[in-house]
Design a protein around this motif. Sequence first.
Motif, PDB file in Angstrom:
ATOM      1  N   VAL A   1      -1.653   5.704  -4.896  1.00 23.17           N
ATOM      2  CA  VAL A   1      -0.247   5.324  -4.229  1.00 23.17           C
ATOM      3  C   VAL A   1       0.008   4.227  -5.180  1.00 23.17           C
ATOM      4  CG1 VAL A   1       0.796   4.363  -2.188  1.00 23.17           C
ATOM      5  CG2 VAL A   1      -0.636   6.304  -1.992  1.00 23.17           C
ATOM      6  N   LEU A   2      -0.776   3.382  -5.533  1.00 23.56           N
ATOM      7  CA  LEU A   2      -0.462   2.220  -6.328  1.00 23.56           C
ATOM      8  C   LEU A   2       0.020   2.459  -7.406  1.00 23.56           C
ATOM      9  CD1 LEU A   2      -3.498  -0.168  -5.453  1.00 23.56           C
ATOM     10  CD2 LEU A   2      -1.047  -0.641  -4.668  1.00 23.56           C
TER      11      LEU A   2
ATOM     12  N   LEU B   1     -11.242   0.449   3.841  1.00 27.14           N
ATOM     13  CA  LEU B   1     -11.298  -0.429   2.443  1.00 27.14           C
ATOM     14  C   LEU B   1     -12.673  -1.002   2.292  1.00 27.14           C
ATOM     15  CD1 LEU B   1      -7.754  -1.040   1.045  1.00 27.14           C
ATOM     16  CD2 LEU B   1      -9.339   0.847   0.398  1.00 27.14           C
ATOM     17  N   GLN B   2     -12.603  -1.704   3.654  1.00 31.49           N
ATOM     18  CA  GLN B   2     -13.899  -2.874   3.650  1.00 31.49           C
ATOM     19  C   GLN B   2     -15.158  -2.074   3.684  1.00 31.49           C
ATOM     20  OE1 GLN B   2     -13.007  -5.194   7.187  1.00 31.49           O
ATOM     21  NE2 GLN B   2     -14.442  -6.837   6.594  1.00 31.49           N
ATOM     22  N   GLU B   3     -15.137  -0.726   4.806  1.00 29.93           N
ATOM     23  CA  GLU B   3     -16.385   0.155   4.858  1.00 29.93           C
ATOM     24  C   GLU B   3     -16.581   0.444   3.403  1.00 29.93           C
ATOM     25  OE1 GLU B   3     -14.901   2.976   7.352  1.00 29.93           O
ATOM     26  OE2 GLU B   3     -15.502   1.554   9.213  1.00 29.93           O
ATOM     27  N   GLU B   4     -15.657   0.735   2.443  1.00 29.69           N
ATOM     28  CA  GLU B   4     -15.898   1.081   1.117  1.00 29.69           C
ATOM     29  C   GLU B   4     -16.295   0.129   0.162  1.00 29.69           C
ATOM     30  OE1 GLU B   4     -13.275   4.164   0.038  1.00 29.69           O
ATOM     31  OE2 GLU B   4     -13.048   4.992   1.971  1.00 29.69           O
ATOM     32  N   GLY B   5     -16.175  -1.154   0.500  1.00 29.80           N
ATOM     33  CA  GLY B   5     -16.974  -2.358  -0.069  1.00 29.80           C
ATOM     34  C   GLY B   5     -15.620  -2.750  -1.001  1.00 29.80           C
ATOM     35  N   THR B   6     -14.528  -2.614  -0.806  1.00 32.31           N
ATOM     36  CA  THR B   6     -13.439  -3.219  -1.523  1.00 32.31           C
ATOM     37  C   THR B   6     -12.175  -3.851  -0.685  1.00 32.31           C
ATOM     38  OG1 THR B   6     -11.896  -2.632  -3.355  1.00 32.31           O
ATOM     39  CG2 THR B   6     -12.229  -0.914  -1.805  1.00 32.31           C
ATOM     40  N   SER B   7     -11.177  -4.119  -0.971  1.00 32.59           N
ATOM     41  CA  SER B   7      -9.993  -4.589  -0.295  1.00 32.59           C
ATOM     42  C   SER B   7      -8.657  -4.249  -1.088  1.00 32.59           C
ATOM     43  CB  SER B   7      -9.943  -6.177  -0.214  1.00 32.59           C
ATOM     44  OG  SER B   7      -9.774  -6.875  -1.605  1.00 32.59           O
ATOM     45  N   PHE B   8      -7.805  -4.402  -0.283  1.00 33.79           N
ATOM     46  CA  PHE B   8      -6.759  -4.025  -0.904  1.00 33.79           C
ATOM     47  C   PHE B   8      -5.977  -4.980  -2.082  1.00 33.79           C
ATOM     48  CE2 PHE B   8      -1.763  -4.479  -1.092  1.00 33.79           C
ATOM     49  CZ  PHE B   8      -1.512  -3.208  -1.516  1.00 33.79           C
TER      50      PHE B   8
ATOM     51  N   PRO C   1       3.329  -3.523  -4.950  1.00 37.10           N
ATOM     52  CA  PRO C   1       3.443  -2.824  -3.649  1.00 37.10           C
ATOM     53  C   PRO C   1       2.864  -3.832  -2.430  1.00 37.10           C
ATOM     54  CG  PRO C   1       2.201  -1.561  -5.309  1.00 37.10           C
ATOM     55  CD  PRO C   1       2.280  -3.012  -5.825  1.00 37.10           C
ATOM     56  N   LYS C   2       3.339  -3.366  -1.304  1.00 42.34           N
ATOM     57  CA  LYS C   2       2.735  -4.298  -0.005  1.00 42.34           C
ATOM     58  C   LYS C   2       1.939  -3.520   0.634  1.00 42.34           C
ATOM     59  CE  LYS C   2       5.371  -8.085  -0.681  1.00 42.34           C
ATOM     60  NZ  LYS C   2       5.463  -8.007  -2.089  1.00 42.34           N
ATOM     61  N   ARG C   3       1.096  -4.057   1.491  1.00 44.87           N
ATOM     62  CA  ARG C   3      -0.214  -3.268   2.185  1.00 44.87           C
ATOM     63  C   ARG C   3       0.502  -2.383   3.138  1.00 44.87           C
ATOM     64  NH1 ARG C   3      -2.720  -7.314   3.765  1.00 44.87           N
ATOM     65  NH2 ARG C   3      -4.759  -7.459   2.376  1.00 44.87           N
ATOM     66  N   ASP C   4       1.760  -2.960   3.688  1.00 45.09           N
ATOM     67  CA  ASP C   4       2.292  -1.962   4.669  1.00 45.09           C
ATOM     68  C   ASP C   4       2.858  -0.610   4.106  1.00 45.09           C
ATOM     69  OD1 ASP C   4       4.363  -3.450   3.486  1.00 45.09           O
ATOM     70  OD2 ASP C   4       5.434  -3.729   5.421  1.00 45.09           O
ATOM     71  N   ALA C   5       3.350  -0.727   2.995  1.00 46.15           N
ATOM     72  CA  ALA C   5       3.908   0.358   2.263  1.00 46.15           C
ATOM     73  C   ALA C   5       2.827   1.564   2.026  1.00 46.15           C
ATOM     74  CB  ALA C   5       4.745  -0.077   1.170  1.00 46.15           C
ATOM     75  N   VAL C   6       1.792   1.108   1.399  1.00 40.72           N
ATOM     76  CA  VAL C   6       0.622   1.783   1.024  1.00 40.72           C
ATOM     77  C   VAL C   6      -0.091   2.397   2.279  1.00 40.72           C
ATOM     78  CG1 VAL C   6      -1.553   1.954  -0.168  1.00 40.72           C
ATOM     79  CG2 VAL C   6       0.177   0.543  -1.303  1.00 40.72           C
ATOM     80  N   ALA C   7      -0.084   1.600   3.266  1.00 38.86           N
ATOM     81  CA  ALA C   7      -0.751   2.269   4.470  1.00 38.86           C
ATOM     82  C   ALA C   7       0.180   3.158   5.250  1.00 38.86           C
ATOM     83  CB  ALA C   7      -0.795   1.206   5.741  1.00 38.86           C
TER      84      ALA C   7
ATOM     85  N   LEU D   1      -1.694   5.589   7.828  1.00 40.80           N
ATOM     86  CA  LEU D   1      -2.604   4.709   8.647  1.00 40.80           C
ATOM     87  C   LEU D   1      -1.715   3.389   8.755  1.00 40.80           C
ATOM     88  CD1 LEU D   1      -5.507   4.965   5.579  1.00 40.80           C
ATOM     89  CD2 LEU D   1      -5.317   6.253   7.831  1.00 40.80           C
ATOM     90  N   SER D   2      -2.478   3.008   9.808  1.00 42.04           N
ATOM     91  CA  SER D   2      -1.841   1.552  10.179  1.00 42.04           C
ATOM     92  C   SER D   2      -2.547   0.554   9.195  1.00 42.04           C
ATOM     93  CB  SER D   2      -2.359   1.356  11.498  1.00 42.04           C
ATOM     94  OG  SER D   2      -3.782   0.791  11.772  1.00 42.04           O
TER      95      SER D   2
END
Length: 333
Positions: A239-240, A269-276, A249-255, A260-261
């Motif tokens: 998406v990015l 993303l946190q569960e997968e060890g990363t962040s937006f 890109p803003k987080r809300d647009a990607v979500a 997803l909310s």
Amino acid sequence: MSERTTSSSWAIGIVNALEMGGVDCRTLFSELGLDYAALGDADARFPQDGMTRLWERAVQLSGNPAIGLNMASVVRPASFHVVGYAAMSSRNLKEGFARLVRYQRIIAEGADLSFRPVDDGYGLILAIHGDRLAPARQSAEASLAYTLAFCRWMTGRPLQPREVRFQGEPPADLAPYRQVFQAPLRFNAEHYALIFERADLELPLPSANESLAQLHDRFAGEYLARFSGSRVTHQVRQVLCRLLPQGEPKRDAVAQSLHLSQRTLQRRLQEEGTSFQHLLDDTRRELAIQYLAQPNLTLLEISYLLGFADPSNFFRAFRRWFDTTPGEYRAKL
């Protein structure tokens, strides 16, 4: 952070290609901290950056920058995991390529494939991504060489692409490229790609089998579901890549584009060890390397393609990533 991985099936193909070029892979795997024994495990995966280091060291040891082209000589459907068999049982190469694109992540997550009509023909377009390391060009060349050889093997014909495209400058010695591809070669292209005549991809395959194709589709779909699990990292990157040329890109647009909310996206993303923010920075860094390899793009254009409203922000980010300026980096390329 969740690392991109390569299947043991594809890694075996690489090992065979390197050993053909005189590289002792057992010793090299040990040197690089890779598990040679895991090559025998069909479900094993190798880190993308580990494969990049493998290519780089193999080029140093062999003195052959075209060693990736050896992949054309080690063709076997199993190198593409279950995807190879799904492609073989397709009605024609056009359908086979559609399956290859759909299940590509099973083979290697570091590659993004797309297949689309181009100039009265079809193009299989390839982009290779690294994690922390820039991808080796040998990796892309190996993928093109192998895919074309596999198509020739499936069709039983000396299939000739209309054109083969490469990012970056032409190599000093073009002879091995001409020998493997037997087609017009174009360097400094926007993408790595195989361009085919429409008619060649629409001829029936000798191994076509609709019921087998459906069976392999089921196996591939189940594997992908099991392997992907909750991995949303890959989807966010895609998406990015699509949104960046329109600005940051803003987080809300990607979500929203992933249905997803924002809170769910953040948690996954946190569960997968990363962040937006980390993914945004990482994706920009990878794309910057690819764009700088294309001499037709100015630094200003690259800055906007990466979603920076102000070019000075791009220059600052680039210095943080690589401790050099984009211009100096391009000069080294």
